[in-house]
Design an enzyme around this catalytic site. Structure first.
Site, PDB file in Angstrom:
ATOM      1  N   HIS A  60      -1.635 -67.573   5.460  1.00 45.50           N
ATOM      2  CA  HIS A  60      -0.211 -67.871   5.284  1.00 45.50           C
ATOM      3  C   HIS A  60       0.605 -66.697   5.834  1.00 45.50           C
ATOM      4  CE1 HIS A  60       3.187 -69.862   3.217  1.00 45.50           C
ATOM      5  NE2 HIS A  60       3.654 -68.625   3.125  1.00 45.50           N
ATOM      6  N   HIS A  62       2.732 -63.310  -5.247  1.00 51.63           N
ATOM      7  CA  HIS A  62       2.951 -61.967  -4.731  1.00 51.63           C
ATOM      8  C   HIS A  62       3.948 -61.192  -5.585  1.00 51.63           C
ATOM      9  CE1 HIS A  62       6.105 -64.397  -2.844  1.00 51.63           C
ATOM     10  NE2 HIS A  62       6.774 -63.305  -2.537  1.00 51.63           N
ATOM     11  N   GLU A 111      14.291 -60.764  -3.810  1.00 49.92           N
ATOM     12  CA  GLU A 111      14.489 -62.040  -3.124  1.00 49.92           C
ATOM     13  C   GLU A 111      15.433 -62.949  -3.914  1.00 49.92           C
ATOM     14  OE1 GLU A 111      10.576 -63.662  -2.879  1.00 49.92           O
ATOM     15  OE2 GLU A 111       9.774 -61.996  -1.720  1.00 49.92           O
ATOM     16  N   TYR A 121      11.843 -77.388  -1.647  1.00 47.22           N
ATOM     17  CA  TYR A 121      11.126 -76.208  -1.151  1.00 47.22           C
ATOM     18  C   TYR A 121       9.638 -76.420  -1.397  1.00 47.22           C
ATOM     19  CZ  TYR A 121       9.719 -71.278  -0.823  1.00 47.22           C
ATOM     20  OH  TYR A 121       9.111 -70.101  -0.480  1.00 47.22           O
ATOM     21  N   HIS A 129      14.026 -63.309  -7.711  1.00 52.21           N
ATOM     22  CA  HIS A 129      12.807 -62.571  -8.026  1.00 52.21           C
ATOM     23  C   HIS A 129      13.023 -61.141  -7.581  1.00 52.21           C
ATOM     24  CE1 HIS A 129      11.051 -66.777  -7.224  1.00 52.21           C
ATOM     25  NE2 HIS A 129      11.214 -66.629  -8.536  1.00 52.21           N
ATOM     26  N   HIS A 144       5.602 -63.657  -8.821  1.00 59.52           N
ATOM     27  CA  HIS A 144       6.051 -65.044  -8.655  1.00 59.52           C
ATOM     28  C   HIS A 144       5.211 -65.730  -7.591  1.00 59.52           C
ATOM     29  CE1 HIS A 144       8.321 -62.673  -5.704  1.00 59.52           C
ATOM     30  NE2 HIS A 144       8.471 -63.784  -4.994  1.00 59.52           N
TER      31      HIS A 144
END
Length: 449
Positions: A294, A337, A343, A352, A372, A378
């Site tokens: 990813h 992560h 963010e 999303y 976050h 999260h």
């Protein structure tokens, strides 16, 4: 325009109004007044220097003293009050390490609450007094601004409509932006917001730091992400109107007001590289993996405001547009992560891919937001994680979606309205509570901690 885009633009609403061959003639054409609008220090390097010359009917210095603005016409219409903008919105509210998520603001009735009165500060990272980071505001407006204009001395404004179009009249001409488009208004430039389609709602990132520009492409090469040619600046247009006009400015985290004896939109011609612009998010050329793993969200950066640390932004504007996912042997949604960057996410339309809206309301919804902060753990919710682990790894097209992120090196401090208002989702943490414990065999000899 923005650094990294085309270097110079010029426009005149009346032929012959723009001087040619010299920047500051002794007497400008038609007796116009010359004014330089500087977006950077005079001594900034040429590649980063931003300024434009404006030729206007009257000097912009022609106004009375500024006074603090207080009180909104109808604070009950959308539960806003004037102390919910800027510094006052953050009084006695500490930064929160919790994961936070909000529903969309309600739209005000038609005819109530213009863009300025519909602004509410939501989060701040950095400090407008020191010229670092950004402030995030939400807006919900039900009528056009009339005989009223606004500008921010604290930063340039990145406006992201989510519901309803905005017709933004600026000193340098007008631009219309609808959902899936953005507008960037330079620091100090005066503008008025009209609502051609009725009530409107969206997001604002007020960038206090270095001007936004296109990110470097690095190994991507010459092509990809946002292209400079897709950023549009307006043609010069002016108003010769002597009707009194209220002028509101954001200065050091407060709103101030004065009254002009005329329209501030009296620039007949302009030239330079500091101008408002519009960008269509659907023109973003997304990059992605075609093998495995990813990729980091940095490959979706549209604009960036660099800090004094190379590679670490004061604020990045990142989007998650429609795209293909084809990675092999890979968990495709965003992974769990903890990030040194903070963010703030919003959703313009659709869903999303890491968190869907809930049946019956709630979840991550268009017009809503999530936060976050630095090192906050999260990732995908339980349902998304379970589905992604079983999904066939064949090409998948993400359609009809547009999420975005304001990412900053600074911690976001939510406002009082964000933390105490009705849109805060108090059950957000529950989306991570249903993960089963992984089952592993006993450790080998010496494998215990």
């Amino acid at each position: 325009m923005l650094t990294g885009f085309a270097n110079h633009h010029a426009s005149e609403a009346v032929p012959g109004a723009l001087p040619i061959g010299r920047n500051s003639p002794q007497v400008p054409p038609f007796g116009l007044y010359a004014e330089q609008l500087s977006g950077t220090a005079f001594t900034a390097p040429r590649h980063a220097n931003r300024r434009s010359w404006l030729y206007r009917l009257r000097p912009s210095a022609q106004h009375a003293a500024w006074k603090l603005l207080c009180g909104a016409p109808d604070p009950d219409s959308v539960n806003f009050s004037r102390d919910q903008f800027g510094d006052a919105a953050f009084d006695a509210i500490p930064a929160s390490p919790n994961r936070l998520r909000w529903d969309a603001l309600p739209l005000p009735p038609v005819g109530e609450t213009d863009f300025v009165d519909g602004l509410v500060s939501w989060a701040r990272a950095g400090d407008p007094h020191e010229g670092t980071g950004c402030s995030i505001h939400l807006y919900a407006a039900g009528r056009s601004m009339e005989h009223r204009a606004f500008f921010s001395a604290d930063g340039e404004w990145l406006i992201v409509p989510q519901h309803g179009a905005l017709h933004i009249v600026t000193e340098m001409g007008a631009i219309t932006v609808a959902p899936l488009q953005i507008a960037v208004i330079p620091r100090g430039l005066r503008f008025r917001v009209e609502l051609p389609e009725g009530p409107a709602r969206g997001y604002v990132c007020e960038n206090h730091g270095a001007p936004l520009h296109l990110p470097e492409l690095g190994p991507i090469g010459a092509n990809g992400l946002a292209n400079s040619r897709d950023f549009e600046t307006p043609a010069a247009a002016f108003e010769d109107d002597d009707t009194p006009c209220e002028l509101v400015q954001a200065f050091q985290g407060r709103l101030w007001t004065t009254t002009l004896g005329h329209s501030p939109f009296d620039v007949v011609a302009w030239h330079g590289n500091l101008a408002p612009c519009r960008y269509d998010l659907t023109r973003f050329n997304a990059m992605n993996t075609v093998t495995f793993d990813h990729p980091d969200p940095s490959i979706f950066t549209v604009l960036t405001s660099p800090s004094d640390t190379p590679g670490v932004a004061g604020v990045d504007f990142v989007i998650f547009p429609p795209r293909w996912s084809v990675a092999e042997g890979t968990f495709r949604p965003p992974y769990f992560h903890r990030n040194v960057m903070s963010e703030f996410m919003g959703l313009i339309e659709g869903a999303y891919d890491a968190k869907a809206a809930k049946a019956g309301g709630g979840g991550f919804v268009p017009g809503g937001a999530s936060l976050h902060n630095r090192m906050s753990a999260h990732g995908p919710d339980a349902a998304t994680h379970a589905a992604a682990g079983k999904a066939a790894l064949e090409p998948v097209r993400y359609r009809d979606t547009m999420a975005f992120m304001f990412e900053s090196r600074f911690v976001f401090r939510p406002s009082r309205r964000a933390m105490t208002g009705p849109s805060l989702q108090h059950d957000y943490d529950s989306c991570w509570q249903d993960f089963p414990k992984a089952q592993v065999p006993p450790p080998a000899e010496g494998g215990k901690a």
